[in-house]
Design a protein around this motif. Structure first.
Motif, PDB file in Angstrom:
ATOM      1  N   ILE A   1       0.863  -1.189   0.000  1.00 49.37           N
ATOM      2  CA  ILE A   1       0.000   0.000   0.000  1.00 49.37           C
ATOM      3  C   ILE A   1       0.893   1.230   0.000  1.00 49.37           C
ATOM      4  CG2 ILE A   1      -1.813   1.246   1.215  1.00 49.37           C
ATOM      5  CD1 ILE A   1      -2.578  -1.434   2.542  1.00 49.37           C
ATOM      6  N   THR A   2       0.673   2.137  -0.942  1.00 48.13           N
ATOM      7  CA  THR A   2       1.498   3.342  -1.001  1.00 48.13           C
ATOM      8  C   THR A   2       0.688   4.570  -0.594  1.00 48.13           C
ATOM      9  OG1 THR A   2       1.040   3.996  -3.299  1.00 48.13           O
ATOM     10  CG2 THR A   2       2.729   2.312  -2.942  1.00 48.13           C
ATOM     11  N   SER A   3       1.400   5.559  -0.056  1.00 47.45           N
ATOM     12  CA  SER A   3       0.770   6.812   0.351  1.00 47.45           C
ATOM     13  C   SER A   3       1.768   7.948   0.161  1.00 47.45           C
ATOM     14  CB  SER A   3       0.336   6.740   1.819  1.00 47.45           C
ATOM     15  OG  SER A   3      -0.042   8.017   2.299  1.00 47.45           O
ATOM     16  N   ASN A   4       1.272   9.067  -0.342  1.00 52.49           N
ATOM     17  CA  ASN A   4       2.101  10.278  -0.469  1.00 52.49           C
ATOM     18  C   ASN A   4       1.960  11.187   0.742  1.00 52.49           C
ATOM     19  OD1 ASN A   4       3.199   9.648  -2.998  1.00 52.49           O
ATOM     20  ND2 ASN A   4       1.402  10.469  -4.063  1.00 52.49           N
ATOM     21  N   ASN A   5       1.294  10.688   1.785  1.00 56.20           N
ATOM     22  CA  ASN A   5       1.153  11.427   3.035  1.00 56.20           C
ATOM     23  C   ASN A   5       0.282  12.667   2.890  1.00 56.20           C
ATOM     24  OD1 ASN A   5       1.808  10.794   5.628  1.00 56.20           O
ATOM     25  ND2 ASN A   5       3.800  11.804   5.653  1.00 56.20           N
ATOM     26  N   GLU A   6      -0.664  12.638   1.949  1.00 53.99           N
ATOM     27  CA  GLU A   6      -1.547  13.784   1.771  1.00 53.99           C
ATOM     28  C   GLU A   6      -2.622  13.832   2.843  1.00 53.99           C
ATOM     29  OE1 GLU A   6      -3.080  13.825  -2.192  1.00 53.99           O
ATOM     30  OE2 GLU A   6      -1.103  13.926  -3.121  1.00 53.99           O
ATOM     31  N   LYS A   7      -2.969  12.650   3.394  1.00 50.80           N
ATOM     32  CA  LYS A   7      -3.953  12.580   4.473  1.00 50.80           C
ATOM     33  C   LYS A   7      -3.429  11.655   5.556  1.00 50.80           C
ATOM     34  CE  LYS A   7      -8.265  13.014   1.777  1.00 50.80           C
ATOM     35  NZ  LYS A   7      -8.012  12.459   0.459  1.00 50.80           N
ATOM     36  N   GLU A   8      -3.846  11.922   6.792  1.00 53.20           N
ATOM     37  CA  GLU A   8      -3.535  11.011   7.896  1.00 53.20           C
ATOM     38  C   GLU A   8      -4.401   9.763   7.749  1.00 53.20           C
ATOM     39  OE1 GLU A   8      -1.295  11.067  10.331  1.00 53.20           O
ATOM     40  OE2 GLU A   8      -0.432  12.909   9.510  1.00 53.20           O
ATOM     41  N   LEU A   9      -3.805   8.601   7.987  1.00 52.31           N
ATOM     42  CA  LEU A   9      -4.542   7.347   7.904  1.00 52.31           C
ATOM     43  C   LEU A   9      -4.999   6.943   9.300  1.00 52.31           C
ATOM     44  CD1 LEU A   9      -2.216   5.477   5.390  1.00 52.31           C
ATOM     45  CD2 LEU A   9      -4.378   6.640   4.907  1.00 52.31           C
ATOM     46  N   PRO A  10      -6.149   6.270   9.404  1.00 53.34           N
ATOM     47  CA  PRO A  10      -6.696   5.914  10.723  1.00 53.34           C
ATOM     48  C   PRO A  10      -5.776   4.983  11.507  1.00 53.34           C
ATOM     49  CG  PRO A  10      -8.330   5.620   8.976  1.00 53.34           C
ATOM     50  CD  PRO A  10      -7.025   5.867   8.295  1.00 53.34           C
ATOM     51  N   ASP A  11      -5.771   5.140  12.821  1.00 57.67           N
ATOM     52  CA  ASP A  11      -4.917   4.318  13.678  1.00 57.67           C
ATOM     53  C   ASP A  11      -5.240   2.833  13.546  1.00 57.67           C
ATOM     54  OD1 ASP A  11      -3.627   6.545  14.568  1.00 57.67           O
ATOM     55  OD2 ASP A  11      -4.729   6.701  16.465  1.00 57.67           O
ATOM     56  N   ALA A  12      -6.524   2.498  13.437  1.00 56.06           N
ATOM     57  CA  ALA A  12      -6.914   1.085  13.326  1.00 56.06           C
ATOM     58  C   ALA A  12      -6.340   0.463  12.062  1.00 56.06           C
ATOM     59  CB  ALA A  12      -8.436   0.958  13.328  1.00 56.06           C
ATOM     60  N   PHE A  13      -6.236   1.263  11.010  1.00 50.89           N
ATOM     61  CA  PHE A  13      -5.657   0.772   9.758  1.00 50.89           C
ATOM     62  C   PHE A  13      -4.145   0.624   9.902  1.00 50.89           C
ATOM     63  CE2 PHE A  13      -3.739   1.614   5.594  1.00 50.89           C
ATOM     64  CZ  PHE A  13      -4.353   0.636   4.835  1.00 50.89           C
TER      65      PHE A  13
END
Length: 279
Positions: free
Chosen positions: A156-168
């Motif tokens: 899973i990739t992310s550019n850090n544009e949004k915070e991801l949920p802690d449970a995830f």
């Protein structure tokens, strides 16, 4: 099953360790980093190194989590019912498999890439928690329970544009790809342009790193952009002496490959004006 890198991708010890840890734990590997640092390509290189098929799910702002499972095509069923098509009696004919279903139904292990998860709505990661954890989901229209035959390797990739949920986040193994240092950049360039002259490479990387570290840049150029820039330099047959930037011209040669918005171009033009004034 271990990932030790490939000849086409420079992976540091910490990145290789992260990939192998995620494989051993059977957890999704969440990879963050600046755009252009090779996050998407990592999944493809893992698939190549382990000789596995890859299934790519590129997330957009309008993507819903349910689309990764399946979609029920009610419009086609309605049209077929009006035309008297016999297929209308079996609702399974109108279930369209998503990328997760494809990965779950594969005959063997696959690499599943969920690319740029932070583009979607904030609820998107939460909506995939159970499916990625249990590797199963229910098809309500048919009553079918879809279970993974073999647990896929999930990147899973992310550019850090949004915070991801802690449970995830709790269900993932995390790795941040840092921007490479000068020596690692040389290794990356050597993979893509093995015949580049050392003097040109040294001058180009010096200029590139100076630009990248300029205070006030809105978007700092990335690894992929320096590779594009070097490709242009080679195509134009420019020498190292032509990359030197005199005070009256602070913009680098072919700067459009490195500076991607007008604010950053204007910044360098102002720096050039100030340098000329001091001169």
């Amino acid at each position: 099953m271990r990932f030790d890198g490939t000849p086409d991708y420079v992976a540091g010890d910490d990145l290789r360790m992260a990939v192998n840890a995620a494989i051993a734990l059977e957890r999704p590997l969440l990879v963050k980093g600046e755009p252009g640092t090779g996050k998407t390509e990592l999944a493809r290189q893992i698939a190549a190194a382990l000789d596995l098929p890859i299934i790519e799910w590129h997330v957009k702002s309008t993507t819903r989590a349910a689309q990764g499972l399946y979609e029920y095509d009610a419009v086609s069923r309605l049209r077929d019912s009006q035309l008297g098509d016999e297929r209308v009696h079996d609702i399974a004919n109108y279930i369209r498999r998503g990328k997760l279903w494809e990965a779950f139904a594969a005959d063997g292990k696959v690499v599943l890439l969920i690319d740029e998860i932070d583009k979607a709505d904030i609820e998107f990661p939460n909506d995939l928690l159970q499916e990625l954890d249990r590797m199963e989901f229910h098809v309500y229209e048919t009553g079918e329970m879809v279970q993974a035959r073999t647990r896929p390797i999930v990147i899973i990739t992310s550019n850090n544009e949004k915070e991801l949920p802690d449970a995830f986040l709790r269900r993932c193994f995390f790795h941040y790809i840092r921007f490479p240092d000068a020596e690692t950049l040389r290794q990356i360039v050597a993979v893509h342009y093995p015949g580049i002259k050392p003097a040109l490479l040294s001058a180009a990387l010096e200029t590139f790193l100076e630009i990248r570290e300029t205070p006030g840049l809105k978007k700092r150029p990335s690894t992929s952009e320096v590779l594009d820039w070097l490709k242009l330099l080679l195509a134009e047959d420019l020498g190292p002496e032509e990359l030197k930037r005199p005070a009256r011209d602070a913009l680098p040669k072919l700067h459009g490959a490195l500076l991607k918005n007008e604010q950053d171009v204007a910044l360098f033009e102002r720096l050039a004006f100030m340098a000329r004034g001091r001169g």
